[in-house]
Design a protein around this motif. Sequence first.
Motif: not given
Length: 273
Positions: A51-53, A56-57, A85-86, A119-122
């Motif tokens: 989620v974090v990645g 960030g992307a 990197p994300a 995916l949606f959560g990120g």
Amino acid sequence: MAQPDGEWPWIEDRPVFTTRGERGGNVTAVPAGAVLGSFTRRFRLVVAGFVVGVAGAVVGAGLVVSGPSGGSSAGSWWWLALAVPAAGFALLQFAGVYVEGMPLMMRERPRNLLLLAGLFGGVAPGLAVLGALNGAEGVLLLAAAAAAFGCAVAGAFAVRGIRRARRDVVRILRLRASGTAYAGTITGLPDPGTWNHGGDVPVRYRDGDDGAEHTVTVRVNTWAHEIPVPGTRVIVRRDEDGDLLVELDPAHPVEYHPDSRSYEQDTSGGGSM
């Protein structure tokens, strides 16, 4: 994650029989020797990392395209230092969920729904940050809200699917451990006219207690070119309540139907491995 030794066992695509109509991504694939893993802190961190990645992307890519409100767009390409990197980190965590999720669920659909929810959560917080950096732009905030809603829906379906999958894994392991085993035989081919990611086949077995012969219809989930021929040996396990588990007999080689042309209009495959 607890799983059989050797290579990832779910990479082997073999026919799977279901007795309750499950098909496609809802087929529970429990390799020989597998045990049901638990949701460890490590796995939860992998999901959170995905989620974090993704977030960030999304932020990095958005700033590369537009730059923050009031900032110079000339140097926006520097945000690739965040986006690349994300994205790589998100991809690594995606692979972790994809691989390590199978010993926990042993079904493709709930694992895929978990990935969709992540995916949606990120995407949701990533778009929200972009909206804030661009003066609370309405389109981005609306898209963030839509992604958050998608996360909630996919997450709810994932949780329900995971619970159902784990209950089915427990059922299969229980039948393997304590169900009465009978030698059985596949006695027919699926009907090509009703073939849809697999089809129904008759299985005949003889009750060891009274010697009575029984025939049950089960669904074989497999590829069109991997349909077991009549005469294929199977093991039928049954408990006192009549619950059945049908599996290929590992002591006998499997021969596949040589003429799969009548089934090949379905090219998606029915196995869930």
